[in-house]
Design an enzyme around this catalytic site. Structure first.
Site, short mmCIF file in Angstrom:
data_model
loop_
_atom_site.label_atom_id
_atom_site.label_comp_id
_atom_site.label_asym_id
_atom_site.label_seq_id
_atom_site.Cartn_x
_atom_site.Cartn_y
_atom_site.Cartn_z
N PHE A 17 -5.09 -0.66 9.93
CA PHE A 17 -5.76 -0.51 8.65
C PHE A 17 -6.77 0.63 8.77
O PHE A 17 -7.27 0.96 9.84
CB PHE A 17 -6.40 -1.81 8.14
CG PHE A 17 -5.37 -2.78 7.60
CD1 PHE A 17 -4.95 -2.70 6.29
CD2 PHE A 17 -4.79 -3.74 8.43
CE1 PHE A 17 -3.99 -3.56 5.80
CE2 PHE A 17 -3.82 -4.60 7.96
CZ PHE A 17 -3.42 -4.51 6.63
N TYR A 55 0.81 -1.23 0.00
CA TYR A 55 0.00 0.00 0.00
C TYR A 55 0.84 1.28 0.00
O TYR A 55 0.28 2.37 0.00
CB TYR A 55 -0.90 0.02 1.24
CG TYR A 55 -1.86 -1.14 1.32
CD1 TYR A 55 -3.03 -1.17 0.57
CD2 TYR A 55 -1.59 -2.23 2.16
CE1 TYR A 55 -3.91 -2.24 0.65
CE2 TYR A 55 -2.46 -3.30 2.25
CZ TYR A 55 -3.62 -3.30 1.49
OH TYR A 55 -4.48 -4.37 1.56
N ASN A 82 -9.87 1.53 8.18
CA ASN A 82 -11.23 1.60 8.72
C ASN A 82 -11.30 1.55 10.25
O ASN A 82 -12.36 1.79 10.83
CB ASN A 82 -12.09 0.47 8.14
CG ASN A 82 -12.31 0.65 6.65
OD1 ASN A 82 -11.80 1.57 6.03
ND2 ASN A 82 -13.08 -0.26 6.08
N HIS A 137 -4.70 6.01 -1.24
CA HIS A 137 -5.28 5.93 0.10
C HIS A 137 -4.24 6.21 1.18
O HIS A 137 -4.60 6.46 2.33
CB HIS A 137 -5.89 4.55 0.31
CG HIS A 137 -7.23 4.58 0.98
ND1 HIS A 137 -8.02 5.71 1.07
CD2 HIS A 137 -7.94 3.59 1.63
CE1 HIS A 137 -9.13 5.42 1.72
NE2 HIS A 137 -9.10 4.16 2.09
#
Length: 210
Positions: A86, A36, A88, A41
């Protein structure tokens, strides 16, 4: 490349930060892991890494379900955070740190990606809804308030309406976009510096223009 005087200044700044009480928390949002690293993001992670570099510290101490660093910004003690939960569940990490240091939500600055802004744009807000950003939304829910200053980093709109939103936010920045972002990081640092100084309006003037 930094000269020897800049390096001494950074080392001194990093050492002095350890003795300052934490008054502010600055949180860069993203997802942990090499897969990532350069995705849209992770604009929050990328931005706060630059802020850490400006402060002469590395965000590498594991605490509060996050990687952290103690820093000094404008003479005030600041905890820099990259939640490792992460995206969320970012509120779990931020909530732990806020409770430990007794930092109020108005002194927590969240840096996140924004799909509604072009790459190279910033937007600072004193408060408000999450605008669909799930990490910010989780922080708002866990802290029980929308009165959280935030720095939104533009990552660009979907290339066409049918493009899957998840695929888009997890796509990598292009080489050209990375160059644009690098020119933006210093402005983001100045915005955070003004917020820490208690002048959110000045931060908005610096960052919210084209």
């Amino acid at each position: 490349m930094a000269n020897i005087f800049d390096l001494f200044k950074q080392i001194s700044s990093g050492e002095s930060a350890k003795s300052l009480p934490v008054e502010y928390i600055v949180v860069g949002l993203g997802n942990p892991g090499r897969d990532y690293e350069n995705t849209r993001h992770n604009a929050g992670f990328l931005t706060i890494d630059h802020i850490a570099e400006k402060c002469g510290v590395k965000i590498d101490r594991a605490r509060f379900k996050a990687l952290t660093a103690s820093a000094s910004i404008g003479g005030k003690g600041v905890l820099l955070m990259k939640p490792q939960t992460f995206m969320n569940l970012s509120g779990d990490a931020v909530g732990e740190a806020a409770r430990f240091y007794k930092v109020q939500p108005e002194n927590i600055i969240v840096i996140s990606d924004d799909l509604n802004l072009d790459v190279g744009r910033l937007r600072i807000r004193k408060s408000g809804s999450a605008g669909g950003q799930k990490g910010l939304n989780d922080i708002i829910e866990k802290l029980g308030t929308e009165n959280i200053p935030r720095v939104r980093v533009g990552v660009g709109k979907k290339p066409h309406p049918d493009f899957d939103i998840k695929d888009w936010v997890l796509s990598n920045f292009t080489k050209e976009e990375n160059a644009v972002l690098k020119a933006l990081y210093d402005k983001a640092y100045l915005g955070v510096e003004k917020i820490v100084a208690g002048d959110v309006d000045a931060a908005m003037q610096i960052c919210n223009g084209k």
